[in-house]
Design an enzyme around this catalytic site. Structure first.
Site, PDB file in Angstrom:
ATOM      1  N   CYS A 168      38.219  37.326  34.840  1.00  0.00           N
ATOM      2  CA  CYS A 168      36.683  37.441  34.023  1.00  0.00           C
ATOM      3  C   CYS A 168      36.382  36.302  33.357  1.00  0.00           C
ATOM      4  O   CYS A 168      35.217  35.466  33.405  1.00  0.00           O
ATOM      5  CB  CYS A 168      36.578  38.479  33.247  1.00  0.00           C
ATOM      6  SG  CYS A 168      36.766  40.300  34.147  1.00  0.00           S
ATOM      7  N   GLY A 198      34.656  46.820  30.901  1.00  0.00           N
ATOM      8  CA  GLY A 198      35.480  47.696  31.851  1.00  0.00           C
ATOM      9  C   GLY A 198      34.557  48.396  33.005  1.00  0.00           C
ATOM     10  O   GLY A 198      34.994  49.571  33.371  1.00  0.00           O
ATOM     11  N   ASP A 228      33.630  52.114  39.712  1.00  0.00           N
ATOM     12  CA  ASP A 228      32.970  51.377  38.915  1.00  0.00           C
ATOM     13  C   ASP A 228      31.465  51.786  38.458  1.00  0.00           C
ATOM     14  O   ASP A 228      30.741  52.471  39.348  1.00  0.00           O
ATOM     15  CB  ASP A 228      32.236  50.072  40.131  1.00  0.00           C
ATOM     16  CG  ASP A 228      31.703  48.989  39.676  1.00  0.00           C
ATOM     17  OD1 ASP A 228      31.125  49.127  38.454  1.00  0.00           O
ATOM     18  OD2 ASP A 228      31.352  48.013  40.276  1.00  0.00           O
ATOM     19  N   ARG A 259      28.964  50.593  36.792  1.00  0.00           N
ATOM     20  CA  ARG A 259      27.972  49.524  36.450  1.00  0.00           C
ATOM     21  C   ARG A 259      26.549  49.637  36.847  1.00  0.00           C
ATOM     22  O   ARG A 259      26.664  50.401  38.073  1.00  0.00           O
ATOM     23  CB  ARG A 259      28.265  48.020  36.738  1.00  0.00           C
ATOM     24  CG  ARG A 259      29.505  47.768  35.723  1.00  0.00           C
ATOM     25  CD  ARG A 259      30.189  46.346  36.186  1.00  0.00           C
ATOM     26  NE  ARG A 259      30.597  46.430  37.217  1.00  0.00           N
ATOM     27  CZ  ARG A 259      31.185  45.370  37.810  1.00  0.00           C
ATOM     28  NH1 ARG A 259      31.118  44.112  37.041  1.00  0.00           N
ATOM     29  NH2 ARG A 259      31.886  45.305  38.912  1.00  0.00           N
ATOM     30  N   THR A 283      28.787  35.126  42.813  1.00  0.00           N
ATOM     31  CA  THR A 283      29.493  36.242  42.636  1.00  0.00           C
ATOM     32  C   THR A 283      30.385  36.423  44.219  1.00  0.00           C
ATOM     33  O   THR A 283      30.322  35.825  44.928  1.00  0.00           O
ATOM     34  CB  THR A 283      28.733  37.626  42.637  1.00  0.00           C
ATOM     35  OG1 THR A 283      29.396  38.744  42.777  1.00  0.00           O
ATOM     36  CG2 THR A 283      27.731  37.743  43.915  1.00  0.00           C
ATOM     37  N   LYS A 305      27.155  44.102  44.058  1.00  0.00           N
ATOM     38  CA  LYS A 305      26.335  43.304  42.997  1.00  0.00           C
ATOM     39  C   LYS A 305      25.132  42.686  43.593  1.00  0.00           C
ATOM     40  O   LYS A 305      24.005  42.814  43.259  1.00  0.00           O
ATOM     41  CB  LYS A 305      27.070  42.182  42.348  1.00  0.00           C
ATOM     42  CG  LYS A 305      26.731  42.069  40.845  1.00  0.00           C
ATOM     43  CD  LYS A 305      27.517  40.848  40.368  1.00  0.00           C
ATOM     44  CE  LYS A 305      28.608  41.285  39.123  1.00  0.00           C
ATOM     45  NZ  LYS A 305      29.330  40.109  38.623  1.00  0.00           N
TER      46      LYS A 305
HETATM   47  N1  LIG Z   1      37.929  49.509  34.430  1.00  0.00           N
HETATM   48  C1  LIG Z   1      38.414  48.288  34.267  1.00  0.00           C
HETATM   49  N2  LIG Z   1      37.644  47.418  34.278  1.00  0.00           N
HETATM   50  C2  LIG Z   1      38.111  46.048  34.500  1.00  0.00           C
HETATM   51  C3  LIG Z   1      39.421  45.775  34.839  1.00  0.00           C
HETATM   52  N3  LIG Z   1      39.611  44.463  34.900  1.00  0.00           N
HETATM   53  C4  LIG Z   1      38.485  43.961  34.707  1.00  0.00           C
HETATM   54  N4  LIG Z   1      37.479  44.821  34.376  1.00  0.00           N
HETATM   55  C5  LIG Z   1      36.147  44.906  34.177  1.00  0.00           C
HETATM   56  O1  LIG Z   1      35.448  44.524  35.410  1.00  0.00           O
HETATM   57  C6  LIG Z   1      34.410  43.717  34.849  1.00  0.00           C
HETATM   58  C7  LIG Z   1      34.272  42.542  35.878  1.00  0.00           C
HETATM   59  O2  LIG Z   1      32.943  41.968  35.835  1.00  0.00           O
HETATM   60  P1  LIG Z   1      32.450  40.951  36.709  1.00  0.00           P
HETATM   61  O3  LIG Z   1      33.072  39.647  36.450  1.00  0.00           O
HETATM   62  O4  LIG Z   1      30.887  40.670  36.085  1.00  0.00           O
HETATM   63  O5  LIG Z   1      31.988  41.272  38.080  1.00  0.00           O
HETATM   64  P2  LIG Z   1      32.891  41.566  39.504  1.00  0.00           P
HETATM   65  O6  LIG Z   1      33.027  43.205  39.879  1.00  0.00           O
HETATM   66  O7  LIG Z   1      34.554  41.441  39.187  1.00  0.00           O
HETATM   67  O8  LIG Z   1      32.336  40.911  40.388  1.00  0.00           O
HETATM   68  P3  LIG Z   1      32.040  39.116  40.468  1.00  0.00           P
HETATM   69  O9  LIG Z   1      30.646  39.102  40.365  1.00  0.00           O
HETATM   70  O10 LIG Z   1      32.660  38.731  41.878  1.00  0.00           O
HETATM   71  O11 LIG Z   1      32.938  38.357  39.348  1.00  0.00           O
HETATM   72  C8  LIG Z   1      34.159  43.523  33.686  1.00  0.00           C
HETATM   73  O12 LIG Z   1      33.369  44.653  32.970  1.00  0.00           O
HETATM   74  C9  LIG Z   1      35.860  43.833  32.966  1.00  0.00           C
HETATM   75  O13 LIG Z   1      35.744  44.366  31.978  1.00  0.00           O
HETATM   76  C10 LIG Z   1      40.275  46.920  35.085  1.00  0.00           C
HETATM   77  O14 LIG Z   1      41.391  47.030  35.395  1.00  0.00           O
HETATM   78  N5  LIG Z   1      39.611  48.197  34.935  1.00  0.00           N
HETATM   79 ZN   LIG Z   2      38.283  40.957  32.899  1.00  0.00          ZN
END
Ligand SMILES: Nc1nc2c(ncn2[C@@H]2O[C@H](COP(=O)(O)OP(=O)(O)OP(=O)(O)O)[C@@H](O)[C@H]2O)c(=O)[nH]1
Ligand SMILES: [Zn+2]
Length: 404
Positions: free
Chosen positions: A73, A99, A132, A134, A155, A160
């Site tokens: 992230c 998360g 997920d 969100r 992304t 998304k």
């Molecule tokens: N529940 C959970 N959430 C996580 C974990 N690792 C990262 N996250 C959350 O995953 C989310 C990642 O968000 P983004 O980077 O916007 O989205 P993405 O789904 O990875 O998609 P991209 O647009 O490709 O980055 C954030 O809210 C993080 O806090 C995990 O192991 N468990």
């Molecule tokens: Zn993260």
């Protein structure tokens, strides 16, 4: 379009926010149903603009602020801000869905479960959450409030893209946003690819099908012949020579890897052809003969060849014009044959399904079910021998067990 009636977000305050990436204005939005304050960082003039470079980022305190290596992230946030900083305009939405929507405390608990061997999705499920949780409704409304007409979205997450589209945000293109993987997050990234369909190329580079490594490397270089994309023909055929009905799970995986490695996939669709981008970044397009009655969706009109079929060379030129540099033709025997006749292909991946059922030369009911059990395969000079004991439904287990 997905709609909601509740929660109209509005900017509570806006102020200049110069940072190390450029001169931004930060808008703080309130009024969301979740009672959270979501943020928009805007560079330049985005109102009324098409194809605005945009990132819709979900909060990750551990990654964004503390540089955690458990996820990607923080690095994605930097990549996005730096890309927007270099563009003449752009938007980064910072959504407070920590998360993946389960909140900080639960995410940290999920990390402990991941240290016990669960992956990121299994950990969420074990804690009683969805993989997920969100929602992108607020993101869509903020983009509208900013007057953005359409976006180029940074992304790797197909969900998304889908969700924003369903909430009415036109997406002109997907821009990949890939941070380098680290030993500490490679499992997490792999789970994103395998369980949440994220489009990450480090997975594509994995030697999952080593016999195709040369093809995958060549694909990165783009077209081989002028005026058309690099074309790979793929086909699953039965021993009888016809199209195979069902392939095994590994062959399905191979076909998914082939699709992912090419920009787009072309399939027969009645007398027309259907072109779909492997990552869903654009809506599929139909290529049909000029004068064909219009159906739903985008249609590209293509001239006829001497036989009155779609002129494949013209179709390929149109496909290259749509930005497709590598094309997988997922054909039946007829379409594959036409590409071969026109010398319009560069590579070929044929899967032989060891059953006799198919269109050619099989009619009897015995042949319908006949297949080679314990299939073997041997290159023999320039030929290929497929061999093994036969099994026909109702027959006993094969008497011959293959050698070696
Ligand atoms: N529940 C959970 N959430 C996580 C974990 N690792 C990262 N996250 C959350 O995953 C989310 C990642 O968000 P983004 O980077 O916007 O989205 P993405 O789904 O990875 O998609 P991209 O647009 O490709 O980055 C954030 O809210 C993080 O806090 C995990 O192991 N468990
Ligand atoms: Zn993260």
């Amino acid at each position: 379009m997905k709609t909601r009636t509740s929660s109209v977000v509005h900017a509570l305050v806006s102020t200049r926010l110069p940072n190390r990436f450029g001169d931004f204005v930060i808008h703080c939005y309130g009024g969301a149903q979740d009672d959270k304050q979501h943020l928009a960082l805007v560079k330049g003039e985005v109102r009324g603009r098409e194809n605005v470079l945009a990132r819709v980022h979900s909060e990750c305190l551990t990654g964004d602020v503390f540089g955690s290596r458990r996820c990607d992230c923080g690095e994605q946030l930097d990549l996005a801000l730096s890309a927007i900083g270099e563009a003449d305009c752009g938007v980064l939405l910072y959504l407070r869905q920590e998360g993946r929507g389960i909140g900080l405390v639960q995410k940290l608990r999920a990390y402990n479960l991941q240290d016990e061997g669960l992956d990121t999705v299994e950990a969420n499920l074990r804690l009683g959450h969805q993989a997920d949780e969100r929602d992108y409704y607020v993101a869509a409304r903020i983009l509208e409030d900013l007057g953005v007409k359409s976006v180029r979205l940074m992304t790797n997450n197909p969900k998304k893209l889908d969700e924003l589209r369903r909430y009415g945000i036109p997406i002109g293109a997907r821009v990949p946003i890939e941070a380098p993987s680290h030993p500490e997050n490679v499992r997490y990234l792999r789970a994103k690819v395998e369980k949440m369909s994220h489009m990450l190329s480090f997975e594509r580079k994995r030697p999952r099908f080593p016999f195709l490594a040369a093809l995958f490397e060549r694909l990165a270089e783009g077209p081989l012949s002028p005026g058309r994309p690099f074309v790979t023909l793929s086909h699953a055929q039965s021993l009888g020579g016809g199209d195979a009905q069902v392939s095994g799970p590994e062959a399905c995986e191979l076909s998914a890897a082939l699709r992912a490695a090419h920009d787009a996939v072309l399939k027969p669709a009645g007398p027309a052809l259907r072109l779909a981008w492997h990552d869903g970044s654009k809506a599929p397009v139909r290529l049909a003969l000029a004068g064909t009655p219009a159906t739903a969706g985008d249609v590209v009109a293509v001239p006829a060849d001497a036989r009155g079929d779609i002129d494949l060379a013209a179709a390929l030129a149109a496909i290259l014009g749509l930005g497709v540099r590598s094309l997988l033709v997922d054909g039946d025997a007829g379409l594959i044959g036409r590409f071969l006749e026109g010398a319009l292909a560069d590579y070929c991946v044929i899967t032989v399904v060891p059953q006799f059922r198919g269109q050619t030369g099989t009619g009897g009911s015995g042949l319908e079910s006949a297949r080679i059990a314990d299939c073997g395969c041997q290159p023999l000079g320039r030929d290929l021998v497929v061999y093994g004991p036969l099994r026909i439904d109702g027959s006993e287990a094969p008497a011959i067990t293959p050698a070696g």
